[in-house]
Write a protein that holds these residues in place. Structure first.
Motif, PDB file in Angstrom:
ATOM      1  N   SER A   1       0.843  -1.200   0.000  1.00 19.12           N
ATOM      2  CA  SER A   1       0.000   0.000   0.000  1.00 19.12           C
ATOM      3  C   SER A   1       0.870   1.238   0.000  1.00 19.12           C
ATOM      4  O   SER A   1       1.956   1.255   0.600  1.00 19.12           O
ATOM      5  CB  SER A   1      -0.923   0.002   1.221  1.00 19.12           C
TER       6      SER A   1
ATOM      7  N   TRP B   1      -7.687  -4.706   8.487  1.00 23.47           N
ATOM      8  CA  TRP B   1      -8.212  -5.913   7.856  1.00 23.47           C
ATOM      9  C   TRP B   1      -9.561  -6.310   8.458  1.00 23.47           C
ATOM     10  O   TRP B   1      -9.823  -6.090   9.641  1.00 23.47           O
ATOM     11  CB  TRP B   1      -7.236  -7.076   8.018  1.00 23.47           C
TER      12      TRP B   1
ATOM     13  N   ILE C   1     -10.827  -8.376   3.423  1.00 27.85           N
ATOM     14  CA  ILE C   1     -10.879  -6.991   2.940  1.00 27.85           C
ATOM     15  C   ILE C   1      -9.782  -6.195   3.642  1.00 27.85           C
ATOM     16  O   ILE C   1      -9.657  -6.244   4.876  1.00 27.85           O
ATOM     17  CB  ILE C   1     -12.252  -6.340   3.220  1.00 27.85           C
TER      18      ILE C   1
ATOM     19  N   LYS D   1      -8.056  -2.336   4.052  1.00 33.20           N
ATOM     20  CA  LYS D   1      -8.361  -0.919   3.893  1.00 33.20           C
ATOM     21  C   LYS D   1      -7.154  -0.097   4.311  1.00 33.20           C
ATOM     22  O   LYS D   1      -6.558  -0.332   5.370  1.00 33.20           O
ATOM     23  CB  LYS D   1      -9.567  -0.538   4.751  1.00 33.20           C
TER      24      LYS D   1
ATOM     25  N   SER E   1      -8.262   3.725   0.101  1.00 30.65           N
ATOM     26  CA  SER E   1      -9.245   2.855  -0.554  1.00 30.65           C
ATOM     27  C   SER E   1      -9.192   1.466   0.056  1.00 30.65           C
ATOM     28  O   SER E   1      -8.451   1.214   1.008  1.00 30.65           O
ATOM     29  CB  SER E   1      -8.962   2.796  -2.062  1.00 30.65           C
ATOM     30  N   THR E   2      -9.983   0.554  -0.522  1.00 30.72           N
ATOM     31  CA  THR E   2     -10.046  -0.823  -0.042  1.00 30.72           C
ATOM     32  C   THR E   2      -9.832  -1.785  -1.206  1.00 30.72           C
ATOM     33  O   THR E   2      -9.969  -1.422  -2.373  1.00 30.72           O
ATOM     34  CB  THR E   2     -11.392  -1.134   0.633  1.00 30.72           C
ATOM     35  N   ASN E   3      -9.512  -3.017  -0.866  1.00 26.87           N
ATOM     36  CA  ASN E   3      -9.386  -4.095  -1.862  1.00 26.87           C
ATOM     37  C   ASN E   3      -9.658  -5.409  -1.136  1.00 26.87           C
ATOM     38  O   ASN E   3      -9.761  -5.451   0.095  1.00 26.87           O
ATOM     39  CB  ASN E   3      -7.997  -4.087  -2.495  1.00 26.87           C
ATOM     40  N   ASP E   4      -9.810  -6.493  -1.885  1.00 28.23           N
ATOM     41  CA  ASP E   4     -10.126  -7.772  -1.247  1.00 28.23           C
ATOM     42  C   ASP E   4      -9.477  -8.924  -1.995  1.00 28.23           C
ATOM     43  O   ASP E   4      -8.960  -8.763  -3.111  1.00 28.23           O
ATOM     44  CB  ASP E   4     -11.637  -7.979  -1.157  1.00 28.23           C
TER      45      ASP E   4
END
Length: 564
Positions: free
Chosen positions: A242, A249, A281, A283, A287-290
């Motif tokens: 990141s 998490w 997930i 963060k 932003s976020t991602n998974d």
């Protein structure tokens, strides 16, 4: 003054050095050489020390650069409180008082690790790293703590345990110490170089240009996981890259009993078996991602094996069933009949059972251990049935029409005391209860003879043996041929097959009889012997064709007809 005859004035005669002059010169040279020796030794020690110091500075600088490449939130990852306390009490670094170090900063460990746990892949090692450069051994020590600064004092303010002011600035302090051996250049033979740096521990990084597209954090998928029911799962630590840490998490679909903390550590004891699709997930500040993977919770291994029965002398390949357990599995077996073994990796019992002796029943114990150390075992019976050992079903018996024959059937396994019988011997032969076959075959051409055997416990078995009867003269069937007797035909495809007989007195009459008669959909012309029709059912039929001539003489031919 008297001139030399050549016109030159002669020089005074040189009589050499006196003893005093010679001794004085030697003394001066000794003093000079002694001074030079001390100088050379001192210079060499200084050069060695400087060379080691320069390498230590380089190694320490590399460490500082590593620290700067990590987000502050990642520095403590994997450092257990137990190991940090051990480091402060056992590590030795010249010119660094570890006791006073703890008075200037609060030693930091990973709060996500359980109390008493060992370190787990720490970003900054808790034990010294050993680095070898040009045959010289250096050790790099890492110390991590937290401190605060008074923002009103500016960048020159000290970073202490407590600033004693509202809203202090929080930092991580990383101390990097390099130690190496040099018995001449350093006191006690141990040299050291120490440096440190501060890393902001703020969880908020400013984004100066909101129009710039921010890349989401990229999680590292841990891959599919497997656990045993009611057994503590192996901890799984999630990681991600990141540009805007720190990371937080969460997860969806975890097996019951498994939890995840904000730092991405999944742990616990699963309480329900099944396959779970887990979505994690991550963060960051932008932003976020998974990422998704499967987590299988297996029931505990529990072997339930029914009693097994095999013919004596048969080839065995038996997979021991196992409902539950997590691979990798380790199998064992005791009490297997002679000739059989178990594959320790797959649980397949294989080999060839022996066909000698009254094999009857064996008590077999099979055990298995899965990857979590969970065990199960079971004991079951392995029955080796009585079996016809001779004649062999794969080797036809060759007889001649009207020739006397005598032969015995041989059996093995079971409990002994065998009784034999056969319902379909070629005409002219008979079989006694002891298995003695005698007589003269009165017709040809090929027969599939069933031989039954029963042991003293009433256990029965049977085998089918081909018998080829040569007819020197007279009626016999030549098609199908004895050398290639069996037929195969496709389902739902019309066919015509005409058997051929020779010898005897025409006209011939044909019949077809068997346990299952002709394949479904086919019929026989009794005058010509032609078989026609469309087979409608897959399977195998044992067909016995019989031809009768004008005088009443007969000849038969047995074969297997397979519809595919």
């Amino acid at each position: 003054m008297k001139l030399h005859r050549d016109g030159f004035v002669p020089h005074p005669r040189d009589d050499g050095f006196s003893l005093v002059e010679t001794l004085t010169s030697i003394a001066i040279m000794g003093v000079v050489m002694t001074a030079l020796t001390t100088f050379f030794v001192s210079t060499t020690n200084t050069v060695n020390k400087e060379r080691g110091l320069q390498m230590a500075i380089r190694l320490a600088s590399d460490g500082i650069e590593l620290v700067k490449s990590l987000p502050g939130s990642a520095l403590a990852a994997g450092r257990s409180a137990k190991d940090v306390a051990t480091q402060l009490s056992t590590d030795v670094v010249p010119n660094l008082d570890l006791g006073s170090l703890a008075t200037t900063m609060t030693m930091v460990s990973d709060p996500t690790l359980p109390a008493g746990a060992s370190s787990l892949n720490p970003a900054l090692p808790v034990v010294p790293e050993q680095l070898t450069v040009n045959d010289a051994v250096f050790k790099r020590h890492w110390f991590l703590g937290s401190c605060v600064m008074d923002p009103k004092l500016g960048s020159g303010a000290p970073c202490l345990l407590s600033a004693g002011v509202p809203n202090p600035l929080s930092f991580f302090r990383v101390v990097v110490a390099i130690t190496w051996q040099n018995s001449r250049a350093c006191a006690g033979g141990q040299c050291s170089y120490i440096t440190d740096t501060l890393v902001a521990s703020s969880t908020v990084d400013p984004v100066f240009n909101p129009s710039v597209t921010v890349a989401p954090p990229l999680p590292d998928n841990p891959g599919n996981q497997a656990s045993d029911l009611n057994v503590p799962a192996l901890p799984v630590r999630l990681t991600a890259s990141s540009s805007y840490p720190p990371l937080t998490w969460s997860a969806e679909g975890l097996p019951p009993g498994i939890t995840i903390n904000d730092a991405g550590l999944m742990s616990g004891t699963p309480t329900a078996a099944g396959t779970y699709v887990v979505r994690v997930i991550v963060k960051d500040n932008a932003s976020t991602n998974d990422a998704s993977f499967n987590w299988v919770v297996n029931p505990l291994p529990k072997l339930v094996v029914p009693d097994q029965t095999f013919d004596a002398g048969s080839v065995v390949s038996f997979q021991v069933p196992l409902p539950g357990g997590t691979p990798k599995l380790a199998w064992t077996a005791a009490g297997l009949p002679a000739g059989l073994t178990i594959d320790s990796a797959t649980g397949v019992i294989k080999g060839t059972t022996t066909a000698s002796g009254a094999a009857a029943v064996a008590n077999v114990t099979v055990g298995v251990t899965d990857s979590f150390g969970q065990k199960s075992s079971v004991t079951f019976k392995w029955n080796t049935k009585v079996a016809v050992q001779y004649p062999n079903a794969s080797t036809p018996i060759a007889l001649t029409k009207d020739a006397s024959y005598s032969g015995s059937v041989v059996a093995a396994g079971g409990s002994g005391g065998y009784t034999f019988s056969s319902p379909n011997l070629p005409p002219g032969l008979s079989m006694s209860a002891a298995g003695l076959v005698t007589g003269k075959v009165t017709s040809g051409t090929r027969f599939l003879v069933t031989v039954n055997v029963k042991d003293s416990n009433g256990v029965t078995n049977s085998t089918v043996v081909p018998v080829n009867v040569t007819v020197p003269s007279g009626l016999k069937i030549t098609t199908p041929a004895v050398s290639a007797p069996d037929k195969s035909s496709p389902k739902n495809t019309a066919l015509t097959f005409t058997p051929v007989a020779t010898g005897g007195t025409t006209p011939y009459t044909w019949t077809a009889t068997a346990v299952t008669n002709l394949p479904t959909g086919l019929s026989l012309n009794t005058t010509t012997g032609t078989i026609t029709g469309t087979p409608t059912t897959q399977g195998a039929w044992v067909v016995l064709l019989t031809v009768t001539d004008k005088t009443g003489a007969t000849s038969s031919f047995a074969f297997t007809w397979t519809i595919t």
